[in-house]
Write a protein that holds these residues in place. Sequence first.
Motif, PDB file in Angstrom:
ATOM      1  N   UNK A   1       0.830  -1.205   0.000  1.00 46.60           N
ATOM      2  CA  UNK A   1       0.000   0.000   0.000  1.00 46.60           C
ATOM      3  C   UNK A   1       0.865   1.257   0.000  1.00 46.60           C
ATOM      4  N   UNK A   2       1.938   1.217   0.756  1.00 44.29           N
ATOM      5  CA  UNK A   2       2.876   2.339   0.763  1.00 44.29           C
ATOM      6  C   UNK A   2       3.445   2.558  -0.639  1.00 44.29           C
ATOM      7  N   UNK A   3       3.819   1.478  -1.297  1.00 43.91           N
ATOM      8  CA  UNK A   3       4.329   1.583  -2.665  1.00 43.91           C
ATOM      9  C   UNK A   3       3.274   2.120  -3.615  1.00 43.91           C
ATOM     10  N   UNK A   4       2.028   1.657  -3.453  1.00 50.12           N
ATOM     11  CA  UNK A   4       0.926   2.107  -4.312  1.00 50.12           C
ATOM     12  C   UNK A   4       0.726   3.611  -4.182  1.00 50.12           C
ATOM     13  N   UNK A   5       0.680   4.097  -2.959  1.00 49.19           N
ATOM     14  CA  UNK A   5       0.447   5.530  -2.724  1.00 49.19           C
ATOM     15  C   UNK A   5       1.631   6.376  -3.181  1.00 49.19           C
TER      16      UNK A   5
END
Length: 200
Positions: free
Chosen positions: A5-9
């Motif tokens: 999720x961190x990578x996605x954002x």
Amino acid sequence: MTTALHGFLAGLTLIIAIGSQNVFVLRQGLRREHVGPVVAVCIASDAVLIGAGASGLGALVRAVPEVVVAARWAGVAFLLGYAVLAARRALHGGESLQVDGTGRGARLGPVLATAIALTWLNPHVYLDTVLLLGSIASTHGGEAPLFAVGAIAGSAVWFTALGLGARHLGRLLSRPRSWQVLDALVALSMVVVAGMLALG
């Protein structure tokens, strides 16, 4: 999942910033011309670059600054050339205006070549994907691949939404004058980005 999720954002935040690549995808989406292949090229390119950054290539590029300098000036030359073509369309109304969904105004080869060039000759792409996202991914240690997967997913969501969502603006751009204004904005944005690159 938190790392992904961190990578996605992180990926979505960097990619959304309007640049030459995004403007081109938007333009193709408005014309409904080879949208799928263009979006696929952008996503695949980001996947390669993000994966390279997460695997440590960013550190290698930072150690050889000449690579970044060469890419910068190649990008300046290409963006200025593209700006000239867009300006000519804006001035002379030479654009083939197709907003009916046929998407047959230009051959696939040149369109994909432009998409590839706008991606791989733009140093900002390397700064954002290989260097910045690669550096952030390295802070996750063994979960760096998960971060990269999340960032690639962000790229896929953005380019798909941009390319396919643009068609809903077709009615607003059904007049030739509207397309001339759009091409004028494209030319201006290319010149601005080229200027920023030239100034480092």
